[in-house]
Design a protein around this motif. Sequence first.
Motif, PDB file in Angstrom:
ATOM      1  N   GLU A 179     -52.321  52.932 118.279  1.00  0.00           N
ATOM      2  CA  GLU A 179     -52.032  54.075 119.193  1.00  0.00           C
ATOM      3  C   GLU A 179     -50.890  55.003 118.688  1.00  0.00           C
ATOM      4  N   GLN A 180     -50.150  54.432 117.838  1.00  0.00           N
ATOM      5  CA  GLN A 180     -48.924  55.365 117.361  1.00  0.00           C
ATOM      6  C   GLN A 180     -49.307  55.863 116.055  1.00  0.00           C
ATOM      7  N   GLY A 181     -50.463  55.789 115.667  1.00  0.00           N
ATOM      8  CA  GLY A 181     -50.910  56.099 114.328  1.00  0.00           C
ATOM      9  C   GLY A 181     -50.968  55.376 113.133  1.00  0.00           C
ATOM     10  N   GLY A 182     -50.584  53.859 113.549  1.00  0.00           N
ATOM     11  CA  GLY A 182     -50.401  52.600 112.643  1.00  0.00           C
ATOM     12  C   GLY A 182     -52.068  52.236 112.141  1.00  0.00           C
ATOM     13  N   GLU A 183     -52.132  51.195 111.351  1.00  0.00           N
ATOM     14  CA  GLU A 183     -53.239  50.964 111.049  1.00  0.00           C
ATOM     15  C   GLU A 183     -53.922  50.008 112.129  1.00  0.00           C
ATOM     16  N   GLN A 184     -55.260  50.099 112.282  1.00  0.00           N
ATOM     17  CA  GLN A 184     -55.958  49.505 113.170  1.00  0.00           C
ATOM     18  C   GLN A 184     -56.383  48.213 112.625  1.00  0.00           C
ATOM     19  N   TYR A 185     -56.430  47.850 111.489  1.00  0.00           N
ATOM     20  CA  TYR A 185     -56.943  46.729 110.884  1.00  0.00           C
ATOM     21  C   TYR A 185     -56.147  46.329 109.707  1.00  0.00           C
ATOM     22  N   LEU A 186     -55.605  45.126 109.783  1.00  0.00           N
ATOM     23  CA  LEU A 186     -54.684  44.485 108.650  1.00  0.00           C
ATOM     24  C   LEU A 186     -55.583  43.274 108.045  1.00  0.00           C
ATOM     25  N   ASP A 187     -55.902  43.415 106.887  1.00  0.00           N
ATOM     26  CA  ASP A 187     -56.555  42.322 106.217  1.00  0.00           C
ATOM     27  C   ASP A 187     -55.666  41.388 105.820  1.00  0.00           C
ATOM     28  N   VAL A 188     -55.771  40.118 106.387  1.00  0.00           N
ATOM     29  CA  VAL A 188     -54.952  38.939 106.147  1.00  0.00           C
ATOM     30  C   VAL A 188     -55.486  37.898 105.239  1.00  0.00           C
ATOM     31  N   THR A 189     -56.705  38.147 105.159  1.00  0.00           N
ATOM     32  CA  THR A 189     -57.410  36.946 104.280  1.00  0.00           C
ATOM     33  C   THR A 189     -56.842  36.902 102.781  1.00  0.00           C
ATOM     34  N   PRO A 190     -56.392  35.860 102.341  1.00  0.00           N
ATOM     35  CA  PRO A 190     -55.982  35.710 101.203  1.00  0.00           C
ATOM     36  C   PRO A 190     -57.096  36.056  99.861  1.00  0.00           C
ATOM     37  N   ALA A 191     -56.792  36.747  98.851  1.00  0.00           N
ATOM     38  CA  ALA A 191     -57.643  36.799  97.616  1.00  0.00           C
ATOM     39  C   ALA A 191     -57.971  35.343  97.256  1.00  0.00           C
ATOM     40  N   PRO A 192     -59.335  35.235  96.685  1.00  0.00           N
ATOM     41  CA  PRO A 192     -59.707  33.996  96.088  1.00  0.00           C
ATOM     42  C   PRO A 192     -58.881  33.734  94.883  1.00  0.00           C
TER      43      PRO A 192
END
Length: 98
Positions: free
Chosen positions: A83-96
């Motif tokens: 709501e302050q303009g930050g990211e709505q989704y952070l991908d925390v899944t590690p790369a293979p």
Amino acid sequence: MEVNISEAIEKTPEQLEEARREFIAELWRRFETLQEWAVSHWPDQEHPLSSADFVEARKEILSLRSPAGSLNQPTTRDAAEPEQGGEQYLDVTPAPWP
């Protein structure tokens, strides 16, 4: 071991990073020594230990090399809320693994 707290506060981020790297190098050296001792002194000669028995411990120590972010980067707690303009989704899944 006695630690002077004011000494840690006065260190620059570069000095903290260097201290972390030195700690990890010393930890690795001591772990290798412990591993050699454990393999050579294992009492069950019918089922001897090998370096393969220490894979998970090595992974844990090596994970200290690249923690989730550098000491110079702010943590995710400092990030702006959506709501302050930050990211709505952070991908925390590690790369293979390659």
